[in-house]
Scaffold this active site. Structure first.
Site, mmCIF file in Angstrom:
data_model
loop_
_atom_site.group_PDB
_atom_site.id
_atom_site.type_symbol
_atom_site.label_atom_id
_atom_site.label_comp_id
_atom_site.label_asym_id
_atom_site.label_seq_id
_atom_site.Cartn_x
_atom_site.Cartn_y
_atom_site.Cartn_z
ATOM 1 N N SER A 1 -3.989 0.300 -8.905
ATOM 2 C CA SER A 1 -3.177 1.102 -7.906
ATOM 3 C C SER A 1 -3.615 2.656 -7.862
ATOM 4 C CB SER A 1 -1.882 0.928 -7.961
ATOM 5 O OG SER A 1 -1.521 -0.446 -7.832
ATOM 6 N N GLY A 2 -3.638 3.297 -6.864
ATOM 7 C CA GLY A 2 -3.606 4.775 -6.718
ATOM 8 C C GLY A 2 -5.310 5.189 -6.881
ATOM 9 N N GLY A 3 -6.109 4.254 -6.828
ATOM 10 C CA GLY A 3 -7.612 4.487 -7.152
ATOM 11 C C GLY A 3 -8.403 4.881 -5.730
ATOM 12 N N GLY A 4 -7.706 4.899 -4.607
ATOM 13 C CA GLY A 4 -8.333 5.491 -3.347
ATOM 14 C C GLY A 4 -8.701 4.407 -2.272
ATOM 15 N N LYS A 5 -8.232 2.926 -2.535
ATOM 16 C CA LYS A 5 -8.759 2.045 -1.665
ATOM 17 C C LYS A 5 -8.142 2.152 -0.392
ATOM 18 C CE LYS A 5 -7.033 -1.248 -4.598
ATOM 19 N NZ LYS A 5 -6.131 -0.248 -5.534
ATOM 20 N N GLU B 1 -4.593 -6.031 1.686
ATOM 21 C CA GLU B 1 -3.695 -6.898 0.630
ATOM 22 C C GLU B 1 -2.967 -7.832 1.330
ATOM 23 O OE1 GLU B 1 -2.197 -4.863 -2.719
ATOM 24 O OE2 GLU B 1 -2.916 -2.992 -1.759
#
Length: 579
Positions: free
Chosen positions: A376-380, A504
């Protein structure tokens, strides 16, 4: 100092330009002014009749012609006055409607980034509360001001002709009043601007709280929200009290000036009558004309107060109207069927010192499934937002069949995308409304049932009392998560998109709902280029290509088996979830 300068930058010129931009009807304005002129002209005749009656009164002087003339003047004044008020009110209502149309159109054409930084409740306040202030100015205060100006000017001209000395005595009060009222008006503007800002913030805050009522209840946050709401109410109260103080000063001040002028005129006129230099009829007529001046002047104070409030209200409206909007029709209409989609060295950040995406590149062939995985928070989600064209990459480009995406109109691009998110958005209304939302074409019941069947939604819809015409409630609260997802998938089927974007889409569902939704998604993905964001790797093990994104960078790419063999963190994720 900079902040103070910014606060005073909104000028009267900008205010009047905003009103003129609503393009009020010239015909209505001219007709309204003509009716006002006739009304005032009729009103100005009445004191003259009174003067002649008093100065030359005798039973023989009364005739049916004179009585008829007086009655006719009264009737003419009443009819034309009503006509003038209606026309000027009509102009005001149309101007406000035009301003609301402009504001609504502008709001919906603003980019997503604007809504990220602005509460929806604040924008509602601009649309409703601020425009109401302007409506009160144009539809209520302006007609009184226009008729009042004509009445005052006409009365003063006649008074100068009747007795210029007494008229000069009357005019002494004007500059005295102006010197006192002007600074109070400026203070009212500042209070009004603060009031409108506070009202917008309060509206935004309570709108957000009410829209998340379940979160408030589940978090036992009633006490906190009551305290925050009460604090906002008291801030509004303080502005209201300050406004009341100004009004409390202006009202008695005007009454004092008016009474002083009346007493002065009666005293000076009485001396003149006693000396024989002024007739009794002239004094009575003078007093009648004085009231025709005083009554409008008291409304002028209200008008200028309302004018200052409207200037404060329009300041934020102008900020919205001046904001750069998103032109969704700018560019070419391109059919993206069978075209390769390529991302080339994408960089993006919301703030200069916080990069979100760095050097993102990938190729997607027609009909392939490309998945974005990672912590989470990676930029997806940001990458999805760029693909949806909610944001523009700071550098790099996306091409479709070799053509830059920026050359394709946003409307054309989005019309060929089907989007299903984790929390599928639904509007209050019926299932039918939500299925057809955003589509211009009319769909038959057979067509709607066909797509719901493909989405495995037909079974539960058929059991509802009103079936396709069942109300779903605000944000679809009357349906379960799985039911909302299946309706979202049916909506995507109805759009017949070339590209699918699944954010998701099964992450928040129970295992039974997930299985049904996965089957529906499999139907939907068939033959379409699909982008998927997934935390559950079980949903993407068959993807043609998986991009593993960490801290805004692609640290691994390949099929599921390739990444298990080559990427330690992906392999850890797979081991935790799939074994």
């Amino acid at each position: 100092m900079k902040k103070k300068k910014a606060e005073s930058s909104y000028s009267w010129k900008q205010f009047f330009q905003l009103l003129v931009s609503t393009r009020p009807s010239k015909t209505v304005i001219i007709a309204g002014f003509l009716a006002s002129l006739i009304t005032t002209g009729a009103g100005l005749l009445i004191p003259l009749f009174t003067k002649n009656l008093i100065d030359g009164f005798s039973p023989s002087s009364l005739s049916w012609q004179l009585i008829t003339a007086i009655v006719a003047v009264f009737v003419l004044q009443a009819v034309t006055n009503g006509f003038a008020i209606f026309l000027l009110n009509l102009m005001g209502q149309r101007m406000v409607a035009s301003m609301r149309e402009k504001l609504w159109k502008k709001t919906l054409n603003l980019p997503v980034s604007y809504f990220d930084n602005t509460k929806s409740g604040e924008m509602v306040s601009r649309m409703v509360n601020d425009t109401v202030v302007i409506k009160e100015l144009i539809a209520d205060s302006l007609p009184q001001f226009v008729t009042g100006i004509i009445s005052v000017v006409g009365s003063l001209i006649i008074l100068f002709i009747m007795d210029w000395k007494m008229t000069l005595l009357l005019l002494v009060a004007v500059p005295v009043t102006a010197v006192i009222v002007a600074p109070l008006g400026q203070k009212m503007f500042k209070i009004s601007r603060g009031m409108q800002k506070e009202t917008a913030e309060f509206t935004g805050s309570i709108s957000q709280t009410l829209s998340e009522a379940r979160l408030v209840k589940s978090s036992n946050a009633e006490t906190k929200e009551i305290q925050d709401g009460t604090a906002g109410i008291h801030r509004l109260l303080r502005f209201g009290v300050r406004e009341a103080k100004i009004t409390a000063i202006i009202g008695p001040l005007m009454l004092f000036v008016v009474m002083g002028v009346i007493v002065g005129i009666i005293g000076y006129g009485g001396i003149r009558v006693a000396a024989g230099t002024l007739s009794t009829g002239t004094l009575i007529a003078f007093l009648l004309y004085l009231f025709q001046i005083i009554m409008p002047v008291t409304t002028f104070v209200t008008f200028f107060t309302q004018l200052q409030k409207s200037k404060g209200a329009t300041e934020r409206i102008s900020e919205i109207l001046d904001h750069e909007e998103e032109n969704i029709y700018d560019g070419e209409n391109v059919d993206i069927s069978g075209k390769k989609i390529t991302a080339n060295n994408l960089f993006f950040s919301y703030n200069e010192d916080e990069p979100i995406l760095q050097d993102i590149s990938f190729d997607t062939n027609p009909g392939e499934v490309i998945a974005f995985a990672g912590p989470s928070g990676g930029g997806k989600s940001t990458l999805f937002a760029i693909l949806e064209r909610y944001y523009q990459a700071k550098s790099g480009d996306i091409t479709v069949g070799g053509q830059s995406l920026s050359e394709i109109s946003i409307h054309s691009w989005r019309s060929q995308i089907g989007y299903v998110s984790q929390e599928s958005a639904m509007l209050s209304g019926t299932i039918r409304d939500n299925l057809c939302y955003g589509l211009d074409k009319e769909f038959s019941d057979d067509e709607l049932w066909a797509v719901t069947k493909l989405a495995y939604a037909d079974t539960f819809i058929a059991k509802l009392p009103n079936q396709l015409d069942t109300e779903v409630g605000e944000r679809g609260v009357k349906l379960s998560g799985g039911q909302r997802q299946r309706i979202a998938i049916a909506r995507a089927f109805l759009r017949n998109p070339k590209i699918l974007m699944l954010d998701e889409a099964t992450a928040s569902l129970d295992s039974q709902s997930e299985r049904i939704v996965q089957q529906a998604l499999a139907n939907l993905m068939e033959g379409r280029t699909t982008f998927v964001i997934a935390h559950r790797l079980s949903t993407i093990v068959n993807a043609n290509q998986i991009l593993f994104i960490e801290h805004g960078e692609i640290t691994g790419r390949g099929t599921h088996s390739e990444l298990v063999a080559s990427h330690p963190l992906y392999a850890t994720f797979a081991e935790q979830q799939l074994t």
